[in-house]
Design an enzyme around this catalytic site. Structure first.
Site, PDB file in Angstrom:
ATOM      1  N   PHE A   1       0.850  -1.180   0.000  1.00 36.73           N
ATOM      2  CA  PHE A   1       0.000   0.000   0.000  1.00 36.73           C
ATOM      3  C   PHE A   1       0.888   1.233   0.000  1.00 36.73           C
ATOM      4  CE2 PHE A   1      -2.671  -3.162   2.332  1.00 36.73           C
ATOM      5  CZ  PHE A   1      -3.635  -3.302   1.345  1.00 36.73           C
TER       6      PHE A   1
ATOM      7  N   ARG B   1      -1.644  15.924   7.547  1.00 35.61           N
ATOM      8  CA  ARG B   1      -2.095  14.582   7.900  1.00 35.61           C
ATOM      9  C   ARG B   1      -1.381  13.541   7.030  1.00 35.61           C
ATOM     10  NH1 ARG B   1      -3.813  16.920  11.564  1.00 35.61           N
ATOM     11  NH2 ARG B   1      -5.924  16.908  12.483  1.00 35.61           N
TER      12      ARG B   1
ATOM     13  N   ARG C   1      -6.391 -12.689   8.608  1.00 36.68           N
ATOM     14  CA  ARG C   1      -6.194 -11.283   8.265  1.00 36.68           C
ATOM     15  C   ARG C   1      -5.086 -10.667   9.119  1.00 36.68           C
ATOM     16  NH1 ARG C   1      -7.668 -10.201   3.325  1.00 36.68           N
ATOM     17  NH2 ARG C   1      -9.924  -9.995   2.970  1.00 36.68           N
TER      18      ARG C   1
ATOM     19  N   MET D   1      -9.956  -5.381  -4.406  1.00 34.96           N
ATOM     20  CA  MET D   1      -9.601  -4.023  -4.813  1.00 34.96           C
ATOM     21  C   MET D   1      -9.979  -3.765  -6.270  1.00 34.96           C
ATOM     22  SD  MET D   1      -8.400  -3.020  -1.987  1.00 34.96           S
ATOM     23  CE  MET D   1      -7.921  -1.369  -2.526  1.00 34.96           C
TER      24      MET D   1
ATOM     25  N   PRO E   1     -12.394   7.798   6.947  1.00 25.22           N
ATOM     26  CA  PRO E   1     -11.867   8.951   6.210  1.00 25.22           C
ATOM     27  C   PRO E   1     -10.969   9.874   7.008  1.00 25.22           C
ATOM     28  CG  PRO E   1     -14.203   9.244   6.719  1.00 25.22           C
ATOM     29  CD  PRO E   1     -13.863   7.837   7.087  1.00 25.22           C
ATOM     30  N   GLY E   2     -10.822   9.635   8.310  1.00 24.25           N
ATOM     31  CA  GLY E   2      -9.857  10.411   9.076  1.00 24.25           C
ATOM     32  C   GLY E   2      -8.422  10.005   8.801  1.00 24.25           C
TER      33      GLY E   2
ATOM     34  N   GLU F   1      -1.735 -14.815  -4.890  1.00 25.53           N
ATOM     35  CA  GLU F   1      -2.068 -13.748  -3.942  1.00 25.53           C
ATOM     36  C   GLU F   1      -2.046 -14.266  -2.501  1.00 25.53           C
ATOM     37  OE1 GLU F   1      -5.630 -11.650  -4.973  1.00 25.53           O
ATOM     38  OE2 GLU F   1      -4.958 -11.225  -7.009  1.00 25.53           O
TER      39      GLU F   1
ATOM     40  N   GLU G   1      -3.761 -16.511  -1.043  1.00 32.84           N
ATOM     41  CA  GLU G   1      -5.094 -16.634  -0.460  1.00 32.84           C
ATOM     42  C   GLU G   1      -5.370 -18.084  -0.062  1.00 32.84           C
ATOM     43  OE1 GLU G   1      -7.572 -13.070  -2.679  1.00 32.84           O
ATOM     44  OE2 GLU G   1      -7.509 -15.046  -3.622  1.00 32.84           O
TER      45      GLU G   1
END
Length: 204
Positions: A23, A45, A73, A92, A128-129, A156, A158
């Site tokens: 990410f 931020r 997870r 995604m 969203p913070g 992946e 999985e």
């Protein structure tokens, strides 16, 4: 409800990449108009750039049961019970894809179920913070009579267990905390609230 402010009421001063791996993380500097007039001070931020995702609640209207998946997870490694979470199908949105295309693809990859009818549910910002992740939720109608036991893509990493749960089992899990991730909770509760208005007929 009409909102007082929109995207034109935010000034993005700068954003810089901080990290890029599986990410991304970026730092934003921005200011925005305030309710009592004027502009805010410059806000800094660090934002987790997660991207857009899709979730699909798989439901078999003929057998009145739900197809759920279970997998380990990393974000839940500190869960006091188990990091193997009961979830709905999710994935995604890749470049050039539409959310509905992801819904069909992920259902096949993660459960080997072919969705014969897709119903749009809702969309929401995850947190969203601190992250840009936005989820589009769908209800996918499937035939669950010949489920596989395991699914997932090796490339992946999985390792997914596929489960068929009755309405009673789902309600029990909802009541006792057996469903502990936001996407599955939101999707199942939306289904219960809207079921009477849904067209659950369709060609299998």
């Amino acid at each position: 409800m009409k909102k007082q402010f929109g995207t034109d009421d935010v000034e993005i001063i700068s954003h810089e990449p901080l990290y890029e791996g599986f990410f991304k993380m970026e730092k934003y500097r921005y200011r925005h108009k305030q309710y009592q007039g004027g502009w805010s001070p410059v806000v800094e931020r660090e934002i987790f750039e997660r991207g857009n995702a899709v979730g699909v609640l798989l439901y078999d209207p003929r057998l009145d049961r739900f197809v759920m998946i279970e997998q380990c997870r990393p974000g839940a490694l500190k869960d006091k019970h188990s990091p193997w979470l009961l979830e709905i199908i999710a994935g995604m949105v890749e470049e050039g894809e539409y959310p509905h295309e992801v819904a069909y693809r992920e259902a096949l990859e993660e459960s080997h179920c072919k969705v014969y009818k897709l119903i749009e549910m809702l969309g929401y910002w995850v947190s969203p913070g601190g992250t840009t992740e936005y989820i589009d939720l769908f209800l996918g109608l499937v035939d669950s009579s010949n489920l596989v036991e395991y699914a997932g893509l090796d490339d992946e990493h999985e390792d997914i267990k596929v489960l068929a749960l009755s309405r009673h089992e789902m309600l029990q899990l909802l009541a006792n905390g057996g469903i502990s991730n936001a996407m599955a909770l939101i999707a199942f509760q939306w289904f219960l609230l809207n079921e009477q208005q849904l067209d659950l007929a369709g060609k299998q």
